[in-house]
Design an enzyme around this catalytic site. Structure first.
Site, PDB file in Angstrom:
ATOM      1  N   PRO A 293     -14.727 -13.760  -3.811  1.00  0.00           N
ATOM      2  CA  PRO A 293     -14.203 -12.537  -4.431  1.00  0.00           C
ATOM      3  C   PRO A 293     -14.495 -11.321  -3.553  1.00  0.00           C
ATOM      4  O   PRO A 293     -15.574 -11.223  -2.972  1.00  0.00           O
ATOM      5  CB  PRO A 293     -14.966 -12.456  -5.749  1.00  0.00           C
ATOM      6  N   GLY A 294     -13.546 -10.420  -3.441  1.00  0.00           N
ATOM      7  CA  GLY A 294     -13.743  -9.195  -2.680  1.00  0.00           C
ATOM      8  C   GLY A 294     -13.498  -7.995  -3.583  1.00  0.00           C
ATOM      9  O   GLY A 294     -14.427  -7.353  -4.095  1.00  0.00           O
ATOM     10  N   TYR A 336       1.879  -0.582   0.244  1.00  0.00           N
ATOM     11  CA  TYR A 336       2.552  -1.443  -0.722  1.00  0.00           C
ATOM     12  C   TYR A 336       2.687  -0.846  -2.111  1.00  0.00           C
ATOM     13  O   TYR A 336       2.648  -1.571  -3.105  1.00  0.00           O
ATOM     14  CB  TYR A 336       1.954  -2.856  -0.798  1.00  0.00           C
ATOM     15  N   CYS A 363       0.935  14.018   8.028  1.00  0.00           N
ATOM     16  CA  CYS A 363       2.306  14.358   8.379  1.00  0.00           C
ATOM     17  C   CYS A 363       3.248  13.193   8.154  1.00  0.00           C
ATOM     18  O   CYS A 363       3.811  12.646   9.107  1.00  0.00           O
ATOM     19  CB  CYS A 363       2.348  14.793   9.838  1.00  0.00           C
ATOM     20  N   TYR A 392     -10.758  -1.993  -0.183  1.00  0.00           N
ATOM     21  CA  TYR A 392      -9.601  -1.771   0.689  1.00  0.00           C
ATOM     22  C   TYR A 392      -9.229  -0.291   0.820  1.00  0.00           C
ATOM     23  O   TYR A 392      -8.059   0.046   0.964  1.00  0.00           O
ATOM     24  CB  TYR A 392      -8.395  -2.600   0.198  1.00  0.00           C
TER      25      TYR A 392
HETATM   26  C1  LIG Z   1      -8.607 -11.279   1.106  1.00  0.00           C
HETATM   27  C2  LIG Z   1      -9.250 -12.586   0.965  1.00  0.00           C
HETATM   28  C3  LIG Z   1     -10.219 -12.789  -0.026  1.00  0.00           C
HETATM   29  C4  LIG Z   1     -10.589 -11.740  -1.040  1.00  0.00           C
HETATM   30  O1  LIG Z   1      -9.542 -11.436  -1.886  1.00  0.00           O
HETATM   31  P1  LIG Z   1      -9.757 -10.382  -3.096  1.00  0.00           P
HETATM   32  O2  LIG Z   1      -8.411 -10.227  -3.662  1.00  0.00           O
HETATM   33  O3  LIG Z   1     -10.278  -9.138  -2.498  1.00  0.00           O
HETATM   34  O4  LIG Z   1     -10.732 -11.020  -4.045  1.00  0.00           O
HETATM   35  C5  LIG Z   1     -10.853 -14.009  -0.056  1.00  0.00           C
HETATM   36  N1  LIG Z   1     -10.553 -14.993   0.820  1.00  0.00           N
HETATM   37  C6  LIG Z   1      -9.620 -14.834   1.785  1.00  0.00           C
HETATM   38  C7  LIG Z   1      -9.349 -15.932   2.724  1.00  0.00           C
HETATM   39  C8  LIG Z   1      -8.928 -13.631   1.875  1.00  0.00           C
HETATM   40  O5  LIG Z   1      -7.996 -13.478   2.822  1.00  0.00           O
END
Ligand SMILES: *Cc1c(COP(=O)(O)O)cnc(C)c1O
Length: 433
Positions: A293-294, A336, A363, A392
């Site tokens: 998770p990110g 996006y 700009c 992000y």
């Molecule tokens: C971007 C990514 C994540 C994290 O995704 P989230 O939507 O930020 O949770 C995990 N694994 C891989 C391989 C990714 O490219």
């Protein structure tokens, strides 16, 4: 007051607070634009993932923070302290992690075109796992590991044929993606087979990642099912055991009122039931489950604080509110069309009964942060905060228009701490010759 993130509030002066700290105090102290992150919330999220994976996989699970969402030395130390792993996708992210003394064996290295230098750097520093994206890379890893006298653990990135980049998910025969090996063509199986004659590579398992900002459990369950079936196929046709299965990240968060994410541990529970049911049905053991998770760890924890510099009314069309940042610190709208919500920190107790388009100072006419934001009446000098910017934003920030990147401040237990300095004009020209 109801905000998209539960760490936000309003104090007696009517000011917005984050993690209990008055945003106007932070503005006064650090200036704008400013990223503010709630460290306590980040830690809570990290623990939720860590504990849920431990619980539902009987201690045989590991959450790895996808550092591309927010990568700084301080963040890497928090992740290490909470006992999670880390996913990196470049030499720069790896360097950041190692500079923060992040344990290398808990780092997983991704990317669809890792350079030889990056691979040498990673293998030389004993990175725990490399996620193999393609067959050329597999060969490179073997050569580099041999040169360095190492045996590198790898997992293979698989395209499970499930695409869930939107609110719906689609299953396609052959997904068009630059990442990983396809299942249906047999490409994935022959890649795994190729590991057998590579002396300096050790096969550990499989990886997949089906998209981002996903709200539904079903695509994740479906993916787990496909991957478990592939593990069985590998066992039957290659006689190889798969010890690890990395199911990626992608869980959605609330950016605007209408977003409705489920709690992370419910998701992990649902997927674990699928994994266990498949293991039983296919008569294979449950592998160690990893996740990455990110966004869901950091996005809700962050806000960006700006000052309003002008309000421009275009009669019968719209009113622009311009702030002292924009696409250089948050390129997600221009990239996006990402949606966000905003609050006026100095009028947080006022009703949001006006509609504005919040624009940046770059700009580009597309340099917008929010279209049709609901806010109280805006005046020059107001403090405008864009919410849920913890993922992000800093990590995608640029110096476009030679704008120095903002500082990052963490708040914890009512205290604030600078974790990334504001760039200066000197920083902006430091590589110019
Ligand atoms: C971007 C990514 C994540 C994290 O995704 P989230 O939507 O930020 O949770 C995990 N694994 C891989 C391989 C990714 O490219």
């Amino acid at each position: 007051m109801n905000f998209v993130s539960e760490n936000l509030g309003v104090n007696e002066q009517g000011h917005l607070t984050i993690g209990g700290v008055d945003v106007l105090t932070l503005k006064e102290k650090y200036g704008t634009p400013l990223y503010v992150m709630d460290e306590d919330m980040i830690r809570t999220h990290l623990r939720t993932y860590r504990d849920a994976l431990n619980t539902y996989y009987n201690g045989n699970g590991l959450a790895q923070f996808a550092s591309k969402a927010f990568c700084t030395k301080y963040m890497c130390s928090i992740v290490a302290e909470e006992g999670l792993g880390l996913d990196v996708v470049s030499g720069g992210e790896l360097y950041t992690a190692l500079s923060a003394q992040f344990p290398a064996d808990k780092i997983c290295f991704h990317g669809n075109n890792k350079t030889k230098d990056e691979l040498t750097f990673a293998i030389g520093h004993d990175v725990g796992t490399i996620v193999v994206d393609n067959i050329y890379e597999l060969e490179q890893i073997d050569i580099i590991a041999a040169k360095l006298g190492k045996v590198q653990n790898v997992i293979f990135r698989i395209k499970p044929g499930i695409d869930a980049h939107t609110h719906d998910f689609i299953m396609t025969g052959q997904i068009d993606s630059k990442f990983g090996f396809a299942l249906e063509t047999g490409e994935a199986l022959s890649a795994v087979e190729a590991v057998k004659d590579k002396k300096n590579i050790c096969y550990k398992g499989l990886h997949c990642h089906i998209g981002s900002q996903i709200f539904d459990v079903d695509p994740f369950r479906e993916t787990a099912k496909v991957m478990m079936a592939f593990i069985k196929e590998i066992k039957d046709s290659l006689d190889l055991d798969t010890e690890e299965l990395d199911l990626g990240g992608g869980f959605g968060i609330r950016y605007v009122e209408s977003d409705d994410p489920i709690s992370y541990d419910l998701y992990i529970k649902a997927v674990s039931e699928e994994v266990k049911a498949q293991a039983e049905a296919l008569d294979i053991s449950v592998p160690k489950i990893l996740m990455e998770p990110g966004r869901s760890i950091v996005a809700p924890a962050g806000i960006t604080v700006y000052e309003v510099g002008c309000v421009k009314e275009i009669p019968n069309i719209r009113t622009y509110v311009s702030v002292d940042g924009g696409m250089a610190d948050n390129p997600r709208y221009i990239m996006y069309g990402a949606e966000y919500s905003a609050v006026l920190a100095n009028k947080a107790d006022k009703t949001s009964d006006c509609t504005y388009t919040v624009a940046g100072k770059c700009c580009e006419s597309g340099d917008i942060l929010i279209e049709n934001a609901k806010l109280p009446k805006v005046e020059v000098g107001d403090t405008l905060c864009v919410l849920a910017t913890g993922a992000y934003n800093y990590s995608m920030a640029s110096n476009y228009n030679r704008i120095p990147r903002p500082a990052v401040v963490m708040v914890s237990g009512g205290q604030d701490k600078l974790v990334v300095k504001r760039e200066t004009y000197e920083d902006v020209i430091k590589n110019d010759l």
